[in-house]
Motif scaffolding. Structure first.
Motif, mmCIF file in Angstrom:
data_model
loop_
_atom_site.group_PDB
_atom_site.id
_atom_site.type_symbol
_atom_site.label_atom_id
_atom_site.label_comp_id
_atom_site.label_asym_id
_atom_site.label_seq_id
_atom_site.Cartn_x
_atom_site.Cartn_y
_atom_site.Cartn_z
ATOM 1 N N VAL A 264 0.491 -1.347 0.366
ATOM 2 C CA VAL A 264 -0.335 0.309 -0.685
ATOM 3 C C VAL A 264 0.851 1.210 -0.212
ATOM 4 C CG1 VAL A 264 -1.558 0.997 1.379
ATOM 5 C CG2 VAL A 264 -1.974 -1.551 1.207
ATOM 6 N N LEU A 265 1.659 1.018 0.404
ATOM 7 C CA LEU A 265 3.006 2.641 0.888
ATOM 8 C C LEU A 265 4.085 2.045 -0.207
ATOM 9 C CD1 LEU A 265 3.600 2.828 4.297
ATOM 10 C CD2 LEU A 265 1.533 3.966 2.900
ATOM 11 N N GLU A 266 4.585 3.360 -0.995
ATOM 12 C CA GLU A 266 5.955 3.019 -1.563
ATOM 13 C C GLU A 266 7.072 3.425 -0.230
ATOM 14 O OE1 GLU A 266 8.270 2.764 -4.528
ATOM 15 O OE2 GLU A 266 5.331 2.983 -4.478
ATOM 16 N N TYR A 267 6.594 4.166 0.405
ATOM 17 C CA TYR A 267 7.492 4.032 1.648
ATOM 18 C C TYR A 267 6.966 4.876 2.791
ATOM 19 C CZ TYR A 267 8.314 9.253 0.873
ATOM 20 O OH TYR A 267 7.678 10.367 0.060
ATOM 21 N N GLY A 268 7.740 4.509 3.875
ATOM 22 C CA GLY A 268 6.674 4.964 5.348
ATOM 23 C C GLY A 268 7.436 5.959 6.023
ATOM 24 N N ALA A 269 7.126 5.859 7.386
ATOM 25 C CA ALA A 269 6.946 7.344 7.973
ATOM 26 C C ALA A 269 8.449 7.759 8.435
ATOM 27 C CB ALA A 269 6.423 7.283 8.527
ATOM 28 N N SER A 270 9.613 8.067 8.772
ATOM 29 C CA SER A 270 11.108 7.911 9.248
ATOM 30 C C SER A 270 11.358 8.775 10.892
ATOM 31 C CB SER A 270 11.840 9.518 8.500
ATOM 32 O OG SER A 270 11.707 10.307 9.124
ATOM 33 N N PRO A 271 11.729 7.654 10.824
ATOM 34 C CA PRO A 271 12.333 8.148 12.440
ATOM 35 C C PRO A 271 12.216 9.726 12.937
ATOM 36 C CG PRO A 271 14.156 6.536 11.890
ATOM 37 C CD PRO A 271 13.272 7.004 10.609
ATOM 38 N N ARG A 272 12.098 10.314 12.241
ATOM 39 C CA ARG A 272 12.155 11.929 12.750
ATOM 40 C C ARG A 272 10.492 11.532 12.245
ATOM 41 N NH1 ARG A 272 14.489 15.838 8.644
ATOM 42 N NH2 ARG A 272 13.679 17.363 10.353
ATOM 43 N N ALA A 273 9.733 10.922 11.902
ATOM 44 C CA ALA A 273 8.433 11.137 12.248
ATOM 45 C C ALA A 273 8.076 10.904 13.676
ATOM 46 C CB ALA A 273 7.727 10.439 11.102
ATOM 47 N N THR A 274 8.742 9.806 13.988
ATOM 48 C CA THR A 274 8.142 9.746 15.409
ATOM 49 C C THR A 274 8.261 10.236 16.004
ATOM 50 O OG1 THR A 274 10.624 8.158 15.832
ATOM 51 C CG2 THR A 274 8.329 6.587 15.125
ATOM 52 N N ASP B 116 -2.750 13.131 11.726
ATOM 53 C CA ASP B 116 -2.133 15.051 11.376
ATOM 54 C C ASP B 116 -0.528 14.893 11.292
ATOM 55 O OD1 ASP B 116 -5.084 16.074 12.177
ATOM 56 O OD2 ASP B 116 -4.748 16.060 13.890
ATOM 57 N N VAL B 117 -0.055 13.987 12.349
ATOM 58 C CA VAL B 117 1.614 13.825 12.047
ATOM 59 C C VAL B 117 1.960 13.660 10.900
ATOM 60 C CG1 VAL B 117 3.842 13.231 12.928
ATOM 61 C CG2 VAL B 117 1.843 14.682 13.980
ATOM 62 N N LEU B 118 1.611 12.332 10.335
ATOM 63 C CA LEU B 118 2.150 11.469 9.330
ATOM 64 C C LEU B 118 1.172 11.419 7.932
ATOM 65 C CD1 LEU B 118 1.660 8.173 12.023
ATOM 66 C CD2 LEU B 118 3.818 9.244 11.091
ATOM 67 N N ARG B 119 0.333 12.283 8.131
ATOM 68 C CA ARG B 119 -0.310 11.893 6.265
ATOM 69 C C ARG B 119 0.436 12.412 5.403
ATOM 70 N NH1 ARG B 119 -3.912 16.368 8.301
ATOM 71 N NH2 ARG B 119 -5.029 14.442 8.699
ATOM 72 N N HIS B 120 1.513 13.340 5.565
ATOM 73 C CA HIS B 120 2.294 13.769 4.936
ATOM 74 C C HIS B 120 4.002 13.344 4.702
ATOM 75 C CE1 HIS B 120 3.055 16.033 7.811
ATOM 76 N NE2 HIS B 120 5.028 16.626 7.365
ATOM 77 N N ARG B 121 4.141 12.064 5.915
ATOM 78 C CA ARG B 121 5.077 11.795 6.059
ATOM 79 C C ARG B 121 5.594 10.047 5.378
ATOM 80 N NH1 ARG B 121 8.061 14.113 9.567
ATOM 81 N NH2 ARG B 121 7.110 15.938 10.956
ATOM 82 N N ILE B 122 3.991 9.836 4.543
ATOM 83 C CA ILE B 122 4.322 8.785 4.197
ATOM 84 C C ILE B 122 3.875 8.850 2.239
ATOM 85 C CG2 ILE B 122 3.189 6.878 6.098
ATOM 86 C CD1 ILE B 122 0.012 7.210 5.074
ATOM 87 N N ALA B 123 4.116 7.476 1.441
ATOM 88 C CA ALA B 123 3.793 7.942 0.498
ATOM 89 C C ALA B 123 2.932 6.563 0.156
ATOM 90 C CB ALA B 123 4.850 8.512 -1.119
ATOM 91 N N LEU B 124 1.783 6.766 -0.564
ATOM 92 C CA LEU B 124 1.174 5.572 -1.013
ATOM 93 C C LEU B 124 1.532 5.139 -2.500
ATOM 94 C CD1 LEU B 124 -2.495 6.800 -0.179
ATOM 95 C CD2 LEU B 124 -1.219 5.086 1.121
ATOM 96 N N ARG C 229 -7.430 5.474 -2.107
ATOM 97 C CA ARG C 229 -7.280 5.342 -0.758
ATOM 98 C C ARG C 229 -6.710 6.424 -0.384
ATOM 99 N NH1 ARG C 229 -4.826 -0.413 1.714
ATOM 100 N NH2 ARG C 229 -6.093 0.652 3.436
ATOM 101 N N HIS C 230 -6.304 7.196 0.919
ATOM 102 C CA HIS C 230 -5.921 8.548 1.459
ATOM 103 C C HIS C 230 -5.281 8.108 2.449
ATOM 104 C CE1 HIS C 230 -5.926 12.519 3.311
ATOM 105 N NE2 HIS C 230 -6.120 12.677 2.172
ATOM 106 N N PRO C 231 -4.189 8.437 2.564
ATOM 107 C CA PRO C 231 -3.081 8.426 3.598
ATOM 108 C C PRO C 231 -3.885 8.056 5.078
ATOM 109 C CG PRO C 231 -2.574 10.345 2.129
ATOM 110 C CD PRO C 231 -3.297 10.079 1.916
ATOM 111 N N ASP C 232 -4.508 8.748 5.340
ATOM 112 C CA ASP C 232 -5.409 9.097 6.730
ATOM 113 C C ASP C 232 -5.700 8.216 6.779
ATOM 114 O OD1 ASP C 232 -5.125 11.467 6.997
ATOM 115 O OD2 ASP C 232 -6.984 12.708 7.347
ATOM 116 N N ALA C 233 -6.426 7.515 5.532
ATOM 117 C CA ALA C 233 -7.504 5.756 5.868
ATOM 118 C C ALA C 233 -6.295 5.038 6.231
ATOM 119 C CB ALA C 233 -8.238 5.180 4.834
ATOM 120 N N VAL C 234 -4.609 4.659 5.909
ATOM 121 C CA VAL C 234 -3.655 3.910 5.919
ATOM 122 C C VAL C 234 -3.179 4.208 7.835
ATOM 123 C CG1 VAL C 234 -1.803 3.363 5.625
ATOM 124 C CG2 VAL C 234 -3.567 3.939 3.836
ATOM 125 N N VAL C 235 -3.329 5.176 7.477
ATOM 126 C CA VAL C 235 -2.943 5.184 9.335
ATOM 127 C C VAL C 235 -3.526 5.484 9.955
ATOM 128 C CG1 VAL C 235 -2.187 7.660 11.130
ATOM 129 C CG2 VAL C 235 -1.248 7.663 9.030
#
Length: 80
Positions: free
Chosen positions: A7-17, A47-55, A64-70
């Protein structure tokens, strides 16, 4: 999902955590709490992760929307 089931091209980074923790910490302070609890992390996750992941392209094409994945990931985490 894509042909390989991703579903994801890439996930959130350690900085996202780190950003997730900082946002939950700020929310805890605003609510007069002296600690970060799992419910606060779940509340700010989208709110934090939606723009830090790529579908993947296929996920986007399927609507699909990033919010749904989160939200799906957050729903799988139990809150004590």
């Amino acid at each position: 999902p894509g042909p390989d089931g991703r579903v994801l091209e890439y996930g959130a980074s350690p900085r996202a955590t780190l950003a997730l923790y900082q946002a939950a910490r700020a929310l805890a302070w605003l609510r007069g709490r002296d600690h970060v609890a799992p419910d606060l992390l779940q509340e700010v996750a989208a709110d934090v992760l939606r723009h830090r992941i790529a579908l993947t392209y296929e996920s986007q094409a399927a609507g699909r929307h990033p919010d749904a994945v989160v939200a799906q990931v957050v729903a799988g985490v139990p809150v004590p």
